[in-house]
Design an enzyme around this catalytic site. Structure first.
Site: not given
Ligand code: ZL4
Ligand code: CA
Ligand code: ZN
Length: 397
Positions: A218, A182-184
């Site tokens: 995002t 997942h995006h940080g």
């Protein structure tokens, strides 16, 4: 005797408070703190505890969590229980506990849980600051989605942001790298207005066949922080969006190529690496096809830069493979090679038995265990690297 060889000499420390294991997000919730029990058992069974300094950190205090989070949010978080929670309450919804999501449930001991994993990340950061360790590990942390006044994606307190804040007291430039699937987003957002932290996240990005974006939605390649040239944080984020099914060879090449360039250009004085294990093949939530050694090669790459390193956990939803990966990566840090056959005297051996291709071994073949076809073509990945290199040109040297 344990199949342990240790030729290299890095000072490695392991920061872990076992009380974190006993928290439950609720039945069938994917986040299972007992994966940390399995991890610890594997690490001990290979004798890795003799190769590191072990710490049992105290929980972080309210004031320490307030280094990043709003005090009103923390007060709410410290007082809420399953018994007193009011799901229609406006604060409950505003702070991210509401909706039909169930991503961030209110469970027994929630405040204790967040204080424990954050205390361990702080302890790891302090060990770099007093030069007690070259590499400090906290597998219980890595909760990268939490915002200063919002719980999001299984994350309530952002231990990574707090650890980086501590490193910034002595280091001018800190590089944050995130290999969770997942995006940080929480870490990126927290430091969007400074050039003293560069954030680099590799993640699945895209919309599924039902029209839902992969969480949190995002992190496309063109998201590189604020566009305002007066903002110091401009061009100090780099996002590497990846499609389903990426394989070992592609990921290793992508990671090494892009990360090396970032390290060369940004020249960080310390690195924080979030090593979420949901980027493995066969993960309950992930979509990639990585094997344990390919995931671990990212840790080897980062170690080779020779900067002080905080290594933290993150996602990972197939517990036996999370434990295997983080045990392997602990061994990578200390420079040990582990036997593929699991030691037979481990308490949780049955967790690693009876699998089709992983029975009693440390390194099962995870490629295509969940049959995610590889949608990443080599030409597309080369274009992605080209764009990443172009993005890096906007960063002042
Ligand atoms: C669950 O089975 O994509 C939560 C979450 C709870 C138990 C029973 C409740 C059933 C999968 C996920 C309802 C489930 C509703 N239970 C889930 C948009 C969503 C709204 C919530 O690794 N539904 C939200 C968050 C992601 C969404 C990923 C990754 C954290 C990290 C760092 C966070 N949220 C769609 C999903 C289940 C559940 C089963 C779930 N939630 C899967 N993906 C999400 O980056 C630690
Ligand atoms: Ca990531
Ligand atoms: Zn994740």
């Amino acid at each position: 005797e344990y199949g342990l060889e240790r030729p290299q000499g890095y000072n490695v420390s392991f920061h872990y408070n076992p009380h974190v294991e006993y928290h439950h997000f609720g039945s069938s919730h994917p986040m299972k703190p007992w994966r940390l029990t399995l991890t610890k058992q594997l690490v001990l069974s290979y004798g890795l505890e003799y190769t590191m300094d072990l710490y049992e950190p105290r929980p972080a205090s309210f004031n320490e969590l307030a280094i990043f989070h709003d005090r009103e949010y923390l007060s709410y978080l410290s007082e809420i229980t399953p018994q007193n929670a009011k799901p229609d309450d406006s604060q409950y919804i505003a702070y991210g506990f509401g909706g039909d999501s169930n991503d961030c449930p209110v469970f027994d001991g929630l405040w204790n849980y967040v204080s424990l994993y954050t205390g361990a990340s702080m302890s790891a950061a302090y060990n770099l600051l007093n030069k007690q360790s070259d590499i400090a590990i906290n597998w219980s942390g890595g909760l990268h989605h939490a915002k200063k006044n919002l719980a999001s994606g299984f994350c309530y307190v952002n231990d990574i942001v707090i650890a980086i804040q501590l490193l910034l007291t002595q280091h001018q430039r800190v590089l944050y790298i995130d290999i969770d699937v997942h995006h940080g987003d929480g870490v990126e957002q927290a430091f969007e207005s400074t050039d003293r932290v560069f954030t680099l996240s590799y993640h699945k990005y895209g919309i599924d066949r039902h029209g839902w974006p992969f969480f949190p939605g995002t992190g496309n390649i063109d998201e590189m922080g604020p566009k305002d040239p007066a903002n110091r944080g401009k061009a100090h984020s780099l996002n590497i969006p990846i499609d389903d099914g990426i394989d070992d060879h592609q990921y290793k090449w992508l990671f090494r190529t892009v990360t090396s360039k970032v390290v060369e250009k940004y020249n960080p004085q310390a690195i924080v690496l979030q090593s979420g294990a949901d980027s493995l093949g066969g993960d309950r939530l992930g979509r990639f096809n990585l094997n344990i050694k390919a995931h671990g090669s990212c840790i080897e790459t980062v170690k080779s830069f020779g900067r002080p390193l905080v290594l933290i956990g993150g996602g990972g939803y197939t517990p036996r493979n999370v434990a295997r990966t983080w045990c392997h990566e602990t061994a990578v840090c200390v420079g040990a090679t582990l036997h593929n056959d699991l030691p037979t005297h481990i308490p949780y051996l049955q967790a690693f038995q009876g699998e089709e291709n992983g029975d009693g071994i440390l390194y099962p073949d995870l490629h295509n265990t969940k049959r995610h076809d590889n949608l990443n073509t080599d030409p597309a990945l080369h274009k992605l690297v080209e764009k990443a290199m172009e993005n890096l040109r906007y960063m002042e040297g």
